[in-house]
Design an enzyme around this catalytic site. Sequence first.
Site, PDB file in Angstrom:
ATOM      1  N   ILE A  84     -27.393  31.961  -2.454  1.00 10.87           N
ATOM      2  CA  ILE A  84     -27.367  32.974  -1.398  1.00 10.87           C
ATOM      3  C   ILE A  84     -25.944  33.037  -0.853  1.00 10.87           C
ATOM      4  CG2 ILE A  84     -28.294  33.734   0.815  1.00 10.87           C
ATOM      5  CD1 ILE A  84     -30.385  33.669  -1.427  1.00 10.87           C
ATOM      6  N   LYS A  85     -25.345  34.219  -0.898  1.00 17.09           N
ATOM      7  CA  LYS A  85     -23.982  34.387  -0.411  1.00 17.09           C
ATOM      8  C   LYS A  85     -23.995  34.650   1.097  1.00 17.09           C
ATOM      9  CE  LYS A  85     -20.956  36.711  -2.989  1.00 17.09           C
ATOM     10  NZ  LYS A  85     -20.401  37.809  -3.833  1.00 17.09           N
ATOM     11  N   ILE A  86     -23.309  33.784   1.829  1.00 18.24           N
ATOM     12  CA  ILE A  86     -23.184  33.911   3.282  1.00 18.24           C
ATOM     13  C   ILE A  86     -21.700  33.965   3.616  1.00 18.24           C
ATOM     14  CG2 ILE A  86     -23.599  32.796   5.514  1.00 18.24           C
ATOM     15  CD1 ILE A  86     -26.080  31.512   4.328  1.00 18.24           C
TER      16      ILE A  86
END
Length: 367
Positions: free
Chosen positions: A139-141
């Site tokens: 998950i890209k944050i």
Amino acid sequence: MSEILKKLSGQGVSIWLDDISRERLRTGNLESLIRDKQVVGVTSNPTIFASALSKGDAYQTQLHDLKVRGVDVEEAVRAITTYDIRWAADVLRPVYDATGGVDGRVSIEVDPRLARETEKTVAEARALWWLVDRPNLFIKIPATVEGLPAITQAISEGISVNVTLIFSLERYRAVMDAWLTGLEQAREKGLDLSGIESVASFFVSRVDTEIDKRLDKIGTPEALALKGKAAVANARLAFAAFEEVVASPRWQALAGAGARPQRPLWASTGTKNPDYPDTLYVDDLVTSGTVNTMPEKTLGAAADHGRIDGDTIRPFYEQAWNTMAALKEAGIDYDDVVTSLEEDGVEKFEASWSELLSTVTAELKKA
């Protein structure tokens, strides 16, 4: 098989593709890149999805079904993008298994409009983790100030995170602290740390683009001689900071509990300036334990004429510090540069998301 890319992989650099499309998946192109170009991971972003949707007919059946069901555009975007991410994750699953979960990863990012909202970012990360439901997902944050506690929370819950939009060394250190804190909290909860992966996406070419523009304005011979040197120096010093952290007792305690390092990932590696070698941000950022995510054009260039001459990071720390000192002496305000880049990056991500929503809206009308 490209011998140059094989050599790059042999140096300990994981080669990821910065692109995804259903057409690429449907035709078996991703499998061929894994087989022939040493690709062991995939990253995505809204611009990539918008581009994929506007070409060909690979999405037509799903778009038609979404339209018939009366699904709103936001839900449609998630249905479309997570479908591709699941498919790519399944294609890369053998790589994931062969590398013990280190590679074979696919990244999808949270809605970039939430970049300044911690709680909503965490909720979105949880939702995407559940929706894709693949162990080889990232998950890209974004590494905004508000993103840092979201990174910690996600990792503490066992969600693997690709931290994106990192420009400054100071923020990168804060990202590593957020990652370590998340692992410490996961350990307290009794989670298996060996299953929690993370990478930190340090943006490269945009640094040169911004600093070169400022050097041109300064215009002195000393300033102009520094063009094209800032991005590589900045990334090399980021790796030096990473080495300091993994040598710390804090990290060693986590490693002893089964945790694995948060690898530095070189993002934005396509050169923007045509005067620079098109493999600049590949050739000059080679060292073991890193990831280089490349657009297909850069991947092809590296396969054809990349110069892989051993480690091009660790032996050059002093040179990197000297470059940064020279930039400061020439009149470059580093803090202002990285602040501007982050603000611009968030705006571009938001614009990309709006573009994706508009593209899906248009495609639903045509379906």
